[in-house]
Write a protein that holds these residues in place. Structure first.
Motif, PDB file in Angstrom:
ATOM      1  N   TYR A  45       0.827  -1.210   0.000  1.00 52.00           N
ATOM      2  CA  TYR A  45       0.000   0.000   0.000  1.00 52.00           C
ATOM      3  C   TYR A  45       0.859   1.258   0.000  1.00 52.00           C
ATOM      4  N   ALA A  46       1.987   1.219   0.689  1.00 50.96           N
ATOM      5  CA  ALA A  46       2.862   2.384   0.703  1.00 50.96           C
ATOM      6  C   ALA A  46       3.409   2.684  -0.689  1.00 50.96           C
ATOM      7  N   GLN A  47       3.698   1.634  -1.458  1.00 52.08           N
ATOM      8  CA  GLN A  47       4.197   1.832  -2.823  1.00 52.08           C
ATOM      9  C   GLN A  47       3.206   2.624  -3.674  1.00 52.08           C
ATOM     10  N   ARG A  48       1.930   2.521  -3.356  1.00 53.27           N
ATOM     11  CA  ARG A  48       0.877   3.122  -4.175  1.00 53.27           C
ATOM     12  C   ARG A  48       0.251   4.356  -3.507  1.00 53.27           C
ATOM     13  N   ALA A  49       0.999   4.935  -2.570  1.00 56.85           N
ATOM     14  CA  ALA A  49       0.476   6.055  -1.791  1.00 56.85           C
ATOM     15  C   ALA A  49       0.291   7.327  -2.601  1.00 56.85           C
ATOM     16  N   SER A  50       0.837   7.397  -3.802  1.00 59.24           N
ATOM     17  CA  SER A  50       0.663   8.602  -4.623  1.00 59.24           C
ATOM     18  C   SER A  50      -0.739   8.699  -5.216  1.00 59.24           C
ATOM     19  N   ALA A  51      -1.530   7.633  -5.120  1.00 60.65           N
ATOM     20  CA  ALA A  51      -2.921   7.702  -5.575  1.00 60.65           C
ATOM     21  C   ALA A  51      -3.642   8.800  -4.803  1.00 60.65           C
ATOM     22  N   GLY A  52      -4.568   9.471  -5.481  1.00 59.75           N
ATOM     23  CA  GLY A  52      -5.366  10.454  -4.767  1.00 59.75           C
ATOM     24  C   GLY A  52      -6.064   9.819  -3.587  1.00 59.75           C
ATOM     25  N   LEU A  53      -6.539   8.594  -3.779  1.00 59.61           N
ATOM     26  CA  LEU A  53      -7.173   7.820  -2.721  1.00 59.61           C
ATOM     27  C   LEU A  53      -6.793   6.365  -2.914  1.00 59.61           C
ATOM     28  N   ASN A  54      -6.396   5.720  -1.829  1.00 58.82           N
ATOM     29  CA  ASN A  54      -5.991   4.322  -1.842  1.00 58.82           C
ATOM     30  C   ASN A  54      -7.000   3.550  -1.001  1.00 58.82           C
ATOM     31  N   ILE A  55      -7.758   2.656  -1.633  1.00 58.59           N
ATOM     32  CA  ILE A  55      -8.791   1.884  -0.940  1.00 58.59           C
ATOM     33  C   ILE A  55      -8.300   0.454  -0.773  1.00 58.59           C
ATOM     34  N   THR A  56      -8.356  -0.060   0.444  1.00 57.43           N
ATOM     35  CA  THR A  56      -7.830  -1.398   0.696  1.00 57.43           C
ATOM     36  C   THR A  56      -8.710  -2.476   0.076  1.00 57.43           C
ATOM     37  N   GLU A  57      -8.123  -3.657  -0.005  1.00 56.55           N
ATOM     38  CA  GLU A  57      -8.884  -4.842  -0.381  1.00 56.55           C
ATOM     39  C   GLU A  57     -10.044  -5.044   0.590  1.00 56.55           C
ATOM     40  N   ALA A  58     -11.076  -5.740   0.150  1.00 56.01           N
ATOM     41  CA  ALA A  58     -12.227  -6.009   1.005  1.00 56.01           C
ATOM     42  C   ALA A  58     -11.767  -6.691   2.286  1.00 56.01           C
ATOM     43  N   THR A  59     -12.195  -6.155   3.426  1.00 58.58           N
ATOM     44  CA  THR A  59     -11.729  -6.596   4.736  1.00 58.58           C
ATOM     45  C   THR A  59     -12.917  -7.035   5.568  1.00 58.58           C
ATOM     46  N   ALA A  60     -12.843  -8.236   6.139  1.00 62.63           N
ATOM     47  CA  ALA A  60     -13.983  -8.841   6.826  1.00 62.63           C
ATOM     48  C   ALA A  60     -14.300  -8.129   8.134  1.00 62.63           C
ATOM     49  N   ILE A  61     -15.586  -7.917   8.373  1.00 59.05           N
ATOM     50  CA  ILE A  61     -16.045  -7.245   9.583  1.00 59.05           C
ATOM     51  C   ILE A  61     -16.158  -8.192  10.770  1.00 59.05           C
ATOM     52  N   SER A  62     -16.113  -9.497  10.501  1.00 63.35           N
ATOM     53  CA  SER A  62     -16.290 -10.488  11.553  1.00 63.35           C
ATOM     54  C   SER A  62     -15.758 -11.820  11.047  1.00 63.35           C
ATOM     55  N   VAL A  63     -15.639 -12.783  11.939  1.00 64.96           N
ATOM     56  CA  VAL A  63     -15.234 -14.130  11.519  1.00 64.96           C
ATOM     57  C   VAL A  63     -16.221 -14.647  10.476  1.00 64.96           C
ATOM     58  N   GLN A  64     -17.494 -14.456  10.717  1.00 67.88           N
ATOM     59  CA  GLN A  64     -18.544 -14.902   9.801  1.00 67.88           C
ATOM     60  C   GLN A  64     -18.448 -14.210   8.446  1.00 67.88           C
ATOM     61  N   GLY A  65     -17.857 -13.021   8.421  1.00 70.16           N
ATOM     62  CA  GLY A  65     -17.797 -12.233   7.193  1.00 70.16           C
ATOM     63  C   GLY A  65     -16.700 -12.608   6.230  1.00 70.16           C
ATOM     64  N   HIS A  66     -15.770 -13.488   6.650  1.00 71.01           N
ATOM     65  CA  HIS A  66     -14.687 -13.895   5.755  1.00 71.01           C
ATOM     66  C   HIS A  66     -15.225 -14.756   4.619  1.00 71.01           C
ATOM     67  N   GLY A  67     -14.503 -14.743   3.482  1.00 66.41           N
ATOM     68  CA  GLY A  67     -15.012 -15.489   2.345  1.00 66.41           C
ATOM     69  C   GLY A  67     -13.974 -16.018   1.384  1.00 66.41           C
ATOM     70  N   TYR A  68     -12.684 -15.758   1.622  1.00 67.83           N
ATOM     71  CA  TYR A  68     -11.653 -16.365   0.784  1.00 67.83           C
ATOM     72  C   TYR A  68     -10.364 -16.501   1.575  1.00 67.83           C
ATOM     73  N   PRO A  69      -9.478 -17.395   1.157  1.00 70.59           N
ATOM     74  CA  PRO A  69      -8.255 -17.652   1.931  1.00 70.59           C
ATOM     75  C   PRO A  69      -7.382 -16.408   2.044  1.00 70.59           C
ATOM     76  N   ASN A  70      -6.710 -16.283   3.186  1.00 66.56           N
ATOM     77  CA  ASN A  70      -5.759 -15.191   3.431  1.00 66.56           C
ATOM     78  C   ASN A  70      -6.390 -13.824   3.235  1.00 66.56           C
ATOM     79  N   MET A  71      -7.652 -13.739   3.604  1.00 67.74           N
ATOM     80  CA  MET A  71      -8.376 -12.456   3.560  1.00 67.74           C
ATOM     81  C   MET A  71      -8.135 -11.717   4.869  1.00 67.74           C
TER      82      MET A  71
END
Length: 372
Positions: A45-71
Motif C-alpha cells: 500500500y505504501a508503494q501506491r500512496a501517490s494515488a489520490g485515494l488508496n482503498i484497501t482490499e475487502a476486509t472482513a467485519i467479523s469471523v462470519q464475514g470472511h469469504g476467501y483464503p488469506n483475507m
C-alpha cells in the motif's frame, strides 16, 4: 486528450485529494495468519500512496464475514494493530488510505466459521459456481442459512465496530462494500432476497439493511468519512434484480440524503460484473444513469484507461476514476499517467495469493529508465 484534469485536487467529504486517480479495492489474498496484515501488505500500500485515494482490499467485519483464503479482517486487536502499520506506512509517504469493509454472506463457506456453521444470506438460495475453503480447496457453494430478523442488528453492529476499528487503526475513512454480490448486495437484489419480512419484498425493504449500516457507521465516525460502493446491473455470484433502474435509483437517492464522502460505482463492463437481464442498459452506463441522483462526489470504476478516465471526468459523469489492474502492475501509476509513460503488463497468474512476486516487485518507471 490531456490528462491534466486527473491532477486537479478534489475534496471527498473530510478528505482532501491531490489528484483524482483512485486505487480501488483489489483482492490480493496475502494477509497473514488470522487475517492479520503483515509488513508485506504495508509495503504494497505504501508503494501506491501517490494515488489520490488508496482503498484497501475487502476486509472482513467479523469471523462470519470472511469469504476467501488469506483475507484480512478488522475485527480483532491483532488485525487492528497490523492495519495500523499499513496506515502508518501509507501516511509516511503522503498517502490517504480508506478501508473497505465487507461481509461475504452466501459467498462464504462453513470452513471459515470456527463452529463449522453454514454461511448466512438473506434467503437460503445456493449461488451458482464454486468457492474456496479456508484451506484453499475449490468446492461448490453451500446452501446458506437465511438470517433471522433478530440477527440483523448484530450484523449492523459488526459493520459499525469494524468502522470504529478502522479509524483506530489510522484509516482516513471507510468504504462500505455494497456491491459485487456480497451480503449487502444480496439483500438489495430480489434474485437473492426472497424474504417476506421488513428486509424483503419491496425496494424500500430490500434497501433497509444497507441504509441502516450506513446510518450506524455515519453516527459513529461521521458521514464525511464514509463512502459506499455499489454495482448496479452486476450479476457476480449469480445475483439479479427484476427492476434494477428504479431500485438503484431509490437506493442512491437515499444515500445522497446522508451526505456521504462519496459514492463509488462499478460499471457493468468490469470483469467482476456483467449485464443483468436488461438489454436496454448500455455496458458502460452506470455513471450516466445514476450520477445525477447523488449529491456529492462520485468515483467510477471498470476497465478505464487514462484517456477514458479523463473523458468521464470532463463530461461530468464522475469526479474521480478508479484504475484496478493498472495499479496492481504499476505502483507509480500516477507518475506514469503524468508522464504518458508505458505501463507494466498485469500478470494475472500472480494476482491472487502468494508472496512478494506479483505484489511488491513490479518495477517503477524510473527504475526501468535507470536500467536502460
Amino acid at each position: 486528450m490531456p490528462a491534466d484534469i486527473l491532477f486537479t485536487p478534489i475534496k471527498l467529504g473530510a478528505l482532501d485529494l491531490p489528484n483524482r486517480i483512485v486505487m480501488p479495492a483489489l483482492t490480493r489474498m496475502r494477509a497473514g495468519p488470522g487475517g492479520v496484515p503483515t509488513a508485506l501488505n504495508a509495503e504494497y500500500y505504501a508503494q501506491r500512496a501517490s494515488a489520490g485515494l488508496n482503498i484497501t482490499e475487502a476486509t472482513a467485519i467479523s469471523v462470519q464475514g470472511h469469504g476467501y483464503p488469506n483475507m484480512p479482517g478488522i475485527h480483532s486487536a491483532a488485525q487492528v494493530a497490523g492495519w495500523g502499520a499499513v496506515t502508518d506506512a501509507a501516511h509516511e509517504r503522503g498517502g490517504r488510505i480508506v478501508q473497505q469493509i465487507v461481509h461475504h454472506g452466501r459467498w462464504s463457506h462453513s470452513s471459515y466459521n470456527t463452529d463449522g456453521s453454514l454461511p448466512v444470506a438473506p434467503s437460503a438460495i445456493t449461488p451458482p459456481g464454486h468457492t474456496y475453503t479456508a484451506q484453499s480447496t475449490q468446492v461448490p457453494f453451500e446452501t446458506p442459512r437465511a438470517l433471522e430478523a433478530s440477527e440483523l442488528p448484530s450484523i449492523i453492529d459488526s459493520f459499525r465496530q469494524a468502522a470504529r476499528n478502522a479509524i483506530e487503526a489510522g484509516f482516513d475513512a471507510v468504504e462500505v462494500h455494497g456491491a459485487n454480490g456480497f451480503l449487502l448486495d444480496q439483500f438489495l437484489q430480489d434474485g437473492s432476497n426472497q424474504r417476506t419480512d421488513d428486509y424483503g419484498g419491496s425496494i424500500e425493504n430490500r434497501s433497509r439493511l444497507l441504509l441502516e449500516v450506513m446510518d450506524g457507521i455515519s453516527n459513529d465516525i461521521g458521514s464525511d468519512r464514509v463512502g459506499v460502493r455499489l454495482s448496479p446491473h452486476g450479476n457476480l455470484g449469480g445475483l439479479s434484480d427484476s427492476a434494477t433502474l428504479p431500485h438503484f435509483s431509490y437506493v442512491i437517492a437515499e444515500l445522497s440524503k446522508r451526505r456521504l464522502a462519496y459514492l463509488h460505482l462499478i460499471e457493468p463492463r468490469a470483469s467482476s460484473a456483467g449485464i443483468a437481464d436488461d438489454a436496454s442498459v448500455d455496458s458502460a452506463n452506470n455513471a450516466s444513469l445514476f450520477r445525477r441522483m447523488f449529491v456529492g462526489p462520485v468515483i467510477t470504476a471498470g476497465g478505464y484507461t487514462a484517456t477514458s478516465g479523463v473523458e468521464a471526468i470532463s463530461s461530468g459523469l464522475a469526479d474521480a476514476v478508479a484504475f484496478g489492474r493498472m495499479f496492481i502492475a504499476n505502483p507509480d501509476l500516477v507518475e506514469r499517467i503524468r508522464l504518458s509513460a508505458p505501463l507494466n503488463r498485469f500478470d494475472r497468474a500472480t494476482s491472487y495469493g502468494g508472496g512478494a512476486r506479483g505484489y511488491i516487485d513490479y518495477p517503477r518507471f524510473m527504475e526501468l529508465a535507470d536500467v536502460e
